[in-house]
Design a protein around this motif. Structure first.
Motif, PDB file in Angstrom:
ATOM      1  N   GLU A  28     -12.571  -1.224  -5.200  1.00  0.00           N
ATOM      2  CA  GLU A  28     -11.526  -0.376  -5.773  1.00  0.00           C
ATOM      3  C   GLU A  28     -10.601   0.157  -4.687  1.00  0.00           C
ATOM      4  O   GLU A  28      -9.383   0.234  -4.868  1.00  0.00           O
ATOM      5  N   LYS A  29     -11.176   0.543  -3.554  1.00  0.00           N
ATOM      6  CA  LYS A  29     -10.361   1.014  -2.432  1.00  0.00           C
ATOM      7  C   LYS A  29      -9.379  -0.072  -1.996  1.00  0.00           C
ATOM      8  O   LYS A  29      -8.186   0.205  -1.759  1.00  0.00           O
ATOM      9  N   SER A  30      -9.858  -1.314  -1.888  1.00  0.00           N
ATOM     10  CA  SER A  30      -9.000  -2.413  -1.454  1.00  0.00           C
ATOM     11  C   SER A  30      -7.877  -2.690  -2.452  1.00  0.00           C
ATOM     12  O   SER A  30      -6.746  -3.011  -2.064  1.00  0.00           O
ATOM     13  N   LYS A  31      -8.173  -2.548  -3.748  1.00  0.00           N
ATOM     14  CA  LYS A  31      -7.138  -2.757  -4.766  1.00  0.00           C
ATOM     15  C   LYS A  31      -6.005  -1.751  -4.599  1.00  0.00           C
ATOM     16  O   LYS A  31      -4.824  -2.100  -4.682  1.00  0.00           O
ATOM     17  N   VAL A  32      -6.370  -0.490  -4.359  1.00  0.00           N
ATOM     18  CA  VAL A  32      -5.342   0.537  -4.185  1.00  0.00           C
ATOM     19  C   VAL A  32      -4.534   0.267  -2.920  1.00  0.00           C
ATOM     20  O   VAL A  32      -3.308   0.447  -2.905  1.00  0.00           O
ATOM     21  N   ARG A  33      -5.190  -0.201  -1.860  1.00  0.00           N
ATOM     22  CA  ARG A  33      -4.467  -0.536  -0.633  1.00  0.00           C
ATOM     23  C   ARG A  33      -3.443  -1.646  -0.890  1.00  0.00           C
ATOM     24  O   ARG A  33      -2.312  -1.594  -0.389  1.00  0.00           O
ATOM     25  N   GLU A  34      -3.831  -2.660  -1.642  1.00  0.00           N
ATOM     26  CA  GLU A  34      -2.909  -3.754  -1.937  1.00  0.00           C
ATOM     27  C   GLU A  34      -1.764  -3.273  -2.821  1.00  0.00           C
ATOM     28  O   GLU A  34      -0.609  -3.692  -2.653  1.00  0.00           O
ATOM     29  N   GLN A  35      -2.067  -2.376  -3.768  1.00  0.00           N
ATOM     30  CA  GLN A  35      -1.010  -1.804  -4.603  1.00  0.00           C
ATOM     31  C   GLN A  35      -0.029  -1.002  -3.756  1.00  0.00           C
ATOM     32  O   GLN A  35       1.186  -1.071  -3.959  1.00  0.00           O
ATOM     33  N   ALA A  36      -0.562  -0.248  -2.788  1.00  0.00           N
ATOM     34  CA  ALA A  36       0.307   0.527  -1.903  1.00  0.00           C
ATOM     35  C   ALA A  36       1.183  -0.390  -1.059  1.00  0.00           C
ATOM     36  O   ALA A  36       2.366  -0.087  -0.812  1.00  0.00           O
ATOM     37  N   ALA A  37       0.626  -1.510  -0.601  1.00  0.00           N
ATOM     38  CA  ALA A  37       1.404  -2.457   0.201  1.00  0.00           C
ATOM     39  C   ALA A  37       2.578  -3.035  -0.579  1.00  0.00           C
ATOM     40  O   ALA A  37       3.609  -3.389  -0.004  1.00  0.00           O
ATOM     41  N   GLN A  38       2.427  -3.118  -1.901  1.00  0.00           N
ATOM     42  CA  GLN A  38       3.493  -3.637  -2.761  1.00  0.00           C
ATOM     43  C   GLN A  38       4.424  -2.545  -3.276  1.00  0.00           C
ATOM     44  O   GLN A  38       5.368  -2.828  -4.020  1.00  0.00           O
ATOM     45  N   GLY A  39       4.114  -1.280  -2.918  1.00  0.00           N
ATOM     46  CA  GLY A  39       4.925  -0.179  -3.410  1.00  0.00           C
ATOM     47  C   GLY A  39       4.628   0.219  -4.829  1.00  0.00           C
ATOM     48  O   GLY A  39       5.419   0.937  -5.465  1.00  0.00           O
ATOM     49  N   LEU A  40       3.499  -0.221  -5.375  1.00  0.00           N
ATOM     50  CA  LEU A  40       3.155   0.075  -6.766  1.00  0.00           C
ATOM     51  C   LEU A  40       2.531   1.455  -6.930  1.00  0.00           C
ATOM     52  O   LEU A  40       2.530   2.006  -8.037  1.00  0.00           O
ATOM     53  N   VAL A  41       1.950   1.998  -5.855  1.00  0.00           N
ATOM     54  CA  VAL A  41       1.450   3.371  -5.865  1.00  0.00           C
ATOM     55  C   VAL A  41       1.957   4.058  -4.612  1.00  0.00           C
ATOM     56  O   VAL A  41       2.273   3.411  -3.612  1.00  0.00           O
ATOM     57  N   GLY A  42       2.028   5.369  -4.670  1.00  0.00           N
ATOM     58  CA  GLY A  42       2.563   6.128  -3.552  1.00  0.00           C
ATOM     59  C   GLY A  42       1.487   6.658  -2.631  1.00  0.00           C
ATOM     60  O   GLY A  42       0.293   6.382  -2.796  1.00  0.00           O
ATOM     61  N   ARG A  43       1.913   7.474  -1.668  1.00  0.00           N
ATOM     62  CA  ARG A  43       0.997   8.015  -0.668  1.00  0.00           C
ATOM     63  C   ARG A  43      -0.080   8.890  -1.296  1.00  0.00           C
ATOM     64  O   ARG A  43      -1.237   8.865  -0.878  1.00  0.00           O
ATOM     65  N   ALA A  44       0.284   9.662  -2.318  1.00  0.00           N
ATOM     66  CA  ALA A  44      -0.694  10.566  -2.933  1.00  0.00           C
ATOM     67  C   ALA A  44      -1.848   9.788  -3.554  1.00  0.00           C
ATOM     68  O   ALA A  44      -3.022  10.147  -3.381  1.00  0.00           O
ATOM     69  N   GLU A  45      -1.518   8.713  -4.260  1.00  0.00           N
ATOM     70  CA  GLU A  45      -2.573   7.905  -4.891  1.00  0.00           C
ATOM     71  C   GLU A  45      -3.430   7.205  -3.841  1.00  0.00           C
ATOM     72  O   GLU A  45      -4.649   7.100  -3.985  1.00  0.00           O
ATOM     73  N   LEU A  46      -2.778   6.717  -2.790  1.00  0.00           N
ATOM     74  CA  LEU A  46      -3.528   6.027  -1.739  1.00  0.00           C
ATOM     75  C   LEU A  46      -4.466   6.991  -1.020  1.00  0.00           C
ATOM     76  O   LEU A  46      -5.630   6.670  -0.764  1.00  0.00           O
TER      77      LEU A  46
END
Length: 605
Positions: free
Chosen positions: A189-207
């Protein structure tokens, strides 16, 4: 016993005979000296024990009690090392019960790679290993100790402590772990959020929320990276109290195991079963560590660190030795990033004891080596627990794996070969962690895109320039160039590209984290670009073939064209950046003198 194990061990012993014999001769000269309090001048003795309580001072000087030196990597910056804060008091208490004395001989630095990933501080990380080894030597050079307890867990800390201890090979030593943190947000799950952040799909707060849920308390990070690989290797080398590696810091069992470490190190002093660390760590023990690494798909960092560890004991190993063992050692564990389980699930399924039992039973491990436990390697295939009276006891492991998605027997492994491979070709020699890479990605052939910094690669990703089949070649990341930082920050963008269906690989003379996963990465390319390595001849558009099946890494360029190319050079501006700020100036001598990655990135030879 597997023939490959015999052959590699014999080859190492023959290659190492002169250096190993010289090392043992030095140990023997030191072993036979009188104890420190008798050997030293009166002023030396007075200084050495001035701060001891009166009873302890009388005990060590007049009664000639055994004196244990403690080298600690305690700080509360590292979650894995924060639990060590109270260990010296606990160790002193147990030693006094046993008629011995204790002195904290010194502290060594311990940095967290998780804090410095992708930042300038990571350029000090690899060199911190040898700094820790030197710090260990500084503490022990007071030369008044009969035995040593070594307190450290994480990436460079255990190899550094071990290198330092082996330079005091005449002393009995036991490593004292602190254990992993409890499970938090899953690594997947941590890795999924990291990949989403790399694509700009989630912001700093979510990461930040996800990262804080994954790394949330005291103890080692729960993925099977370098820190937890360290603990597996120490078990395989017989340098822990058996089964001590993965017990939670705050479990009642942890205190009992720490007290047992005091009893254990006292049991291998001159007065009883004398076993100094320099004699314990022989060629077979080094091979056992290599096998344990391969059988669990452990951190690629140890193809550097254990070369240096072996060298500290006068033993010479190289990546060909790892490769030949990998061909015969089965992969028995699936722990993130090689699977979805964390290290707590690994422990619950049987942990190191299960792996070592299976390796011994299948003839893939030297079972006849000396260990700090009087019961030898057999003790490391058992599990510790507190009995009804609160006493520490060991019992046989369950016969079957507690979870076959995490641990399998040697008769039904995840793979017939180990999780690391050696790659050879016209780009040099490198290694790849295959255990975490899907089989359909073990061969990648694509045009190169050359970068000289990880920041440049990330910028190209954000600009959409890498949305294609690509082999990202990152130069000037070796030990001499900038200290060989881990490039784990490159994992999310490359994983995103791979997830979009592109053929993607990384080729670099730098390192990747022990948490590196599903993206094929040929790392530690040696010789490094700054040392004239062929990687510096690669140009944008060159077709690169990474073949982890055949074990090759090639630039598919006409040989005449390849030979005529002038290698790329590090610009003066980039060299200036690498050399200054945040303490990097202090490590200039190490960058100048360091050996290659395959030679262990050693700075002390």
């Amino acid at each position: 016993m597997k023939q490959a194990l015999i052959d590699v061990t014999q080859r190492i012993a023959q290659r190492s005979a002169p250096t190993r014999q010289a090392y043992l001769s030095r140990i023997n000269r030191l072993v036979n000296r009188p104890p420190g309090a008798e050997r030293m001048g009166c002023a030396n003795v007075a200084h050495a024990f001035a701060a001891l309580p009166g009873g302890d001072k009388f005990r060590v000087v007049a009664e000639k009690a055994l004196n244990i030196g403690v080298i600690t990597a305690y700080n509360d910056m590292l979650s894995a090392h924060q639990p060590y804060e109270g260990y010296p008091a606990l160790i002193r208490d147990e030693a006094r019960r046993l008629g011995a004395t204790v002195q904290v001989a010194g502290g060594v630095p311990a940095m967290c790679d998780g804090v410095t990933q992708g930042l300038p501080g990571m350029e000090l990380s690899l060199f911190s290993r040898d700094t820790i080894a030197m710090g260990t030597a500084v503490g022990l050079t007071h030369d008044v100790f009969d035995a040593v307890l070594l307190l450290g867990v994480c990436d460079k800390i255990v190899p550094g402590l071990l290198i330092g201890a082996l330079h005091f090979g005449h002393l009995p030593c036991v490593f004292v772990p602190a254990g992993p943190m409890s499970s938090g947000l899953s690594n997947n799950e941590k890795s999924k959020v990291r990949e989403q952040a790399a694509q700009g799909l989630v912001g700093r707060a979510e990461l930040l929320k996800a990262e804080s849920a994954a790394y949330h308390g005291p103890g080692t990070c729960t993925f099977y990276g370098t820190a937890n690989s360290n603990q597996m290797l120490l078990e395989a080398m017989g340098l822990h109290v058996p089964g001590a590696a993965f017990v939670h810091p705050h479990a009642g069992l942890r205190e009992a195991l720490t007290r047992e470490a005091v009893r254990t190190v006292l049991s291998i002093t001159r007065a009883q079963r004398f076993l100094p660390i320099g004699r314990l760590v022989d060629e077979r023990v080094i091979v056992n560590a290599m096998v344990a690494l391969l059988a669990t798909g452990g951190s690629t960092n140890h193809l550097i660190h254990w070369v240096a560890v072996a060298r500290a004991a006068g033993i010479l190993i190289d990546w060909t030795d790892f490769a030949d063992l990998a061909a015969a050692v089965p992969l028995l564990a699936r722990v993130y990033p090689n699977g979805s389980a964390d290290v707590n699930q690994f422990q619950a399924a049987g942990g190191p004891g299960y792996v070592l039992r299976e390796l011994m039973a299948s003839g893939a491990l030297h079972a006849d080596v000396a260990t700090v436990s009087a019961r030898g390697m057999a003790a490391y295939a058992e599990v510790p627990a507190l009995d009804g009276g609160g006493q520490l006891a060991w019992s046989a492991l369950q016969q079957i794996s507690g979870d076959t998605s995490v641990l399998r027997p040697a008769s039904e492994p995840f793979s017939a070969t180990g999780g690391l491979r050696l790659l050879r070709g016209n780009l040099g020699r490198s290694v790849i962690k295959t255990s975490a890479v899907p089989e359909d990605r073990h061969i990648v052939e694509a045009p190169a895109r050359v970068f000289t910094s990880q920041e440049a690669l990330q910028a190209a990703f954000k600009a959409g320039e890498l949305d294609r089949d690509v082999v990202a070649v990152v130069l000037f990341q070796g030990p001499r160039a900038n200290g060989m930082p881990e490039l784990h920050k490159l994992t999310p963008p490359l994983a995103v590209l791979q997830g979009r269906g592109y053929k993607v690989a990384l080729v670099t003379d730098g390192r990747m984290s022990g948490a590196s996963g599903k993206v094929p990465a040929a790392i530690h390319v040696s010789p490094e670009a700054l040392a004239g390595g062929p990687l510096a001849r690669v140009r944008d558009g060159d077709l690169i073939r990474l073949d982890a099946v055949a074990g090759t890494l090639e630039a598919l360029v006409d040989p005449a064209v390849w030979a005529s190319r002038v290698p790329a050079t590090l610009t003066a501006e980039q060299a200036e950046v690498n050399a200054h700020d945040l303490g990097r100036e202090l490590f200039a001598g190490m960058r100048r003198n360091v050996s290659s990655a395959e030679e262990g990135a050693v700075t002390w030879l």
